[in-house]
Design a protein around this motif. Structure first.
Motif, PDB file in Angstrom:
ATOM      1  N   ALA A 142       0.846  -1.201   0.000  1.00 21.54           N
ATOM      2  CA  ALA A 142       0.000   0.000   0.000  1.00 21.54           C
ATOM      3  C   ALA A 142       0.872   1.240   0.000  1.00 21.54           C
ATOM      4  CB  ALA A 142      -0.907  -0.004   1.223  1.00 21.54           C
ATOM      5  N   SER A 143       0.363   2.284  -0.574  1.00 23.94           N
ATOM      6  CA  SER A 143       1.060   3.559  -0.637  1.00 23.94           C
ATOM      7  C   SER A 143       0.860   4.336   0.662  1.00 23.94           C
ATOM      8  CB  SER A 143       0.514   4.356  -1.823  1.00 23.94           C
ATOM      9  OG  SER A 143       1.120   5.620  -1.898  1.00 23.94           O
ATOM     10  N   GLY A 144       1.949   4.791   1.243  1.00 22.91           N
ATOM     11  CA  GLY A 144       1.951   5.687   2.394  1.00 22.91           C
ATOM     12  C   GLY A 144       0.774   5.604   3.341  1.00 22.91           C
ATOM     13  N   LEU A 145      -0.072   6.595   3.280  1.00 20.87           N
ATOM     14  CA  LEU A 145      -1.186   6.718   4.214  1.00 20.87           C
ATOM     15  C   LEU A 145      -2.450   6.000   3.762  1.00 20.87           C
ATOM     16  CD1 LEU A 145      -0.727  10.423   5.279  1.00 20.87           C
ATOM     17  CD2 LEU A 145      -0.558   8.416   6.738  1.00 20.87           C
ATOM     18  N   HIS A 146      -2.325   5.002   2.922  1.00 13.70           N
ATOM     19  CA  HIS A 146      -3.498   4.298   2.407  1.00 13.70           C
ATOM     20  C   HIS A 146      -4.368   3.731   3.535  1.00 13.70           C
ATOM     21  CE1 HIS A 146      -5.459   2.246  -1.088  1.00 13.70           C
ATOM     22  NE2 HIS A 146      -5.995   1.611  -0.072  1.00 13.70           N
ATOM     23  N   ALA A 147      -3.779   3.051   4.489  1.00 16.84           N
ATOM     24  CA  ALA A 147      -4.561   2.484   5.600  1.00 16.84           C
ATOM     25  C   ALA A 147      -5.266   3.598   6.372  1.00 16.84           C
ATOM     26  CB  ALA A 147      -3.679   1.672   6.534  1.00 16.84           C
ATOM     27  N   TYR A 148      -4.538   4.665   6.640  1.00 12.07           N
ATOM     28  CA  TYR A 148      -5.118   5.799   7.362  1.00 12.07           C
ATOM     29  C   TYR A 148      -6.289   6.410   6.590  1.00 12.07           C
ATOM     30  CZ  TYR A 148      -5.696  10.652   8.668  1.00 12.07           C
ATOM     31  OH  TYR A 148      -6.235  11.869   8.996  1.00 12.07           O
ATOM     32  N   THR A 149      -6.114   6.665   5.299  1.00 15.64           N
ATOM     33  CA  THR A 149      -7.184   7.332   4.546  1.00 15.64           C
ATOM     34  C   THR A 149      -8.426   6.458   4.437  1.00 15.64           C
ATOM     35  OG1 THR A 149      -6.205   6.676   2.425  1.00 15.64           O
ATOM     36  CG2 THR A 149      -5.656   8.858   3.257  1.00 15.64           C
ATOM     37  N   ARG A 150      -8.238   5.158   4.275  1.00 12.12           N
ATOM     38  CA  ARG A 150      -9.398   4.256   4.224  1.00 12.12           C
ATOM     39  C   ARG A 150     -10.153   4.260   5.551  1.00 12.12           C
ATOM     40  NH1 ARG A 150     -11.052   1.208  -0.220  1.00 12.12           N
ATOM     41  NH2 ARG A 150     -11.702  -0.214   1.384  1.00 12.12           N
ATOM     42  N   PHE A 151      -9.420   4.188   6.648  1.00 12.77           N
ATOM     43  CA  PHE A 151     -10.019   4.180   7.976  1.00 12.77           C
ATOM     44  C   PHE A 151     -10.649   5.536   8.282  1.00 12.77           C
ATOM     45  CE2 PHE A 151     -10.291   1.538  11.666  1.00 12.77           C
ATOM     46  CZ  PHE A 151     -10.414   2.396  12.746  1.00 12.77           C
ATOM     47  N   HIS A 152      -9.984   6.595   7.858  1.00  9.99           N
ATOM     48  CA  HIS A 152     -10.467   7.957   8.065  1.00  9.99           C
ATOM     49  C   HIS A 152     -11.859   8.133   7.462  1.00  9.99           C
ATOM     50  CE1 HIS A 152     -10.003  12.390   8.326  1.00  9.99           C
ATOM     51  NE2 HIS A 152     -10.659  12.392   7.174  1.00  9.99           N
ATOM     52  N   ASP A 185       1.255  -6.362  15.547  1.00  7.43           N
ATOM     53  CA  ASP A 185       2.446  -5.554  15.270  1.00  7.43           C
ATOM     54  C   ASP A 185       2.033  -4.204  14.693  1.00  7.43           C
ATOM     55  OD1 ASP A 185       4.171  -7.558  16.117  1.00  7.43           O
ATOM     56  OD2 ASP A 185       4.354  -8.417  14.108  1.00  7.43           O
ATOM     57  N   LEU A 186       2.670  -3.151  15.161  1.00  7.91           N
ATOM     58  CA  LEU A 186       2.366  -1.797  14.713  1.00  7.91           C
ATOM     59  C   LEU A 186       2.843  -1.589  13.278  1.00  7.91           C
ATOM     60  CD1 LEU A 186       1.136   0.877  15.713  1.00  7.91           C
ATOM     61  CD2 LEU A 186       3.428   1.525  16.476  1.00  7.91           C
ATOM     62  N   LEU A 187       1.922  -1.163  12.407  1.00  7.56           N
ATOM     63  CA  LEU A 187       2.227  -0.900  10.998  1.00  7.56           C
ATOM     64  C   LEU A 187       2.434   0.587  10.743  1.00  7.56           C
ATOM     65  CD1 LEU A 187      -0.560  -3.156   9.448  1.00  7.56           C
ATOM     66  CD2 LEU A 187       1.877  -3.719   9.663  1.00  7.56           C
ATOM     67  N   GLN A 188       1.536   1.392  11.280  1.00  7.77           N
ATOM     68  CA  GLN A 188       1.567   2.840  11.080  1.00  7.77           C
ATOM     69  C   GLN A 188       1.041   3.530  12.326  1.00  7.77           C
ATOM     70  OE1 GLN A 188      -0.779   4.093   7.752  1.00  7.77           O
ATOM     71  NE2 GLN A 188       0.360   2.874   6.273  1.00  7.77           N
ATOM     72  N   GLU A 189       1.477   4.769  12.483  1.00  6.55           N
ATOM     73  CA  GLU A 189       0.962   5.597  13.561  1.00  6.55           C
ATOM     74  C   GLU A 189       0.802   7.012  13.012  1.00  6.55           C
ATOM     75  OE1 GLU A 189       2.141   6.640  18.163  1.00  6.55           O
ATOM     76  OE2 GLU A 189       3.691   5.914  16.813  1.00  6.55           O
ATOM     77  N   VAL A 190      -0.333   7.620  13.304  1.00  3.94           N
ATOM     78  CA  VAL A 190      -0.612   8.990  12.867  1.00  3.94           C
ATOM     79  C   VAL A 190      -1.172   9.748  14.060  1.00  3.94           C
ATOM     80  CG1 VAL A 190      -1.950  10.449  11.294  1.00  3.94           C
ATOM     81  CG2 VAL A 190      -1.127   8.207  10.510  1.00  3.94           C
ATOM     82  N   ARG A 191      -0.646  10.935  14.283  1.00  6.18           N
ATOM     83  CA  ARG A 191      -1.192  11.820  15.311  1.00  6.18           C
ATOM     84  C   ARG A 191      -1.544  13.142  14.634  1.00  6.18           C
ATOM     85  NH1 ARG A 191       3.545  10.915  19.666  1.00  6.18           N
ATOM     86  NH2 ARG A 191       3.249   8.672  19.879  1.00  6.18           N
ATOM     87  N   PHE A 192      -2.723  13.645  14.936  1.00  7.21           N
ATOM     88  CA  PHE A 192      -3.099  14.928  14.365  1.00  7.21           C
ATOM     89  C   PHE A 192      -4.002  15.694  15.303  1.00  7.21           C
ATOM     90  CE2 PHE A 192      -6.476  12.223  12.786  1.00  7.21           C
ATOM     91  CZ  PHE A 192      -7.604  13.019  12.825  1.00  7.21           C
TER      92      PHE A 192
END
Length: 114
Positions: A21-31, A96-103
């Protein structure tokens, strides 16, 4: 997108061994699927991305689990708003941690009950 995201041959020849997946793909889908419906009634705008960290690649058909944690709420009753600081953690099936985003985002305090 880079070839590791779209070209199977290039992805197999890469250090990842398959398409990822590209960069923030998991984040954007979940978002879109989970966070937007959660905050739609009180969200005003985003203020900052404070951390964006990729720990492990996300592969096709990989189970990805997301957890949103509200880390801090800073109400400003005089302005009728609250600043909310969020942490998102994305893990695989083994935890296992894949990505972390804080905003940080701005919200209508009245709709939050603040």
């Amino acid at each position: 997108p880079q070839p590791i995201h779209t070209d199977e041959a290039a992805a197999r020849a890469s250090r990842f061994g398959d398409i990822i997946a590209s960069g923030l793909h998991a984040y954007t889908r979940f978002h879109v699927a989970h966070w937007v419906p959660l905050v739609r009634a009180h969200f005003i705008c985003g203020m900052s991305i404070d951390l964006c960290q990729f720990y492990k690649p996300v592969y096709p058909d990989m189970a990805v689990f997301g957890r949103i944690t509200l880390q801090e709420a800073l109400p400003n009753p005089a302005k009728g708003v609250a600043i909310l600081k969020w942490q998102w953690a994305f893990t695989d099936g083994a935890g296992d941690l894949l990505q972390e985003v804080r905003f940080t985002s701005l919200h209508q305090a009245e709709a939050l009950g603040a």
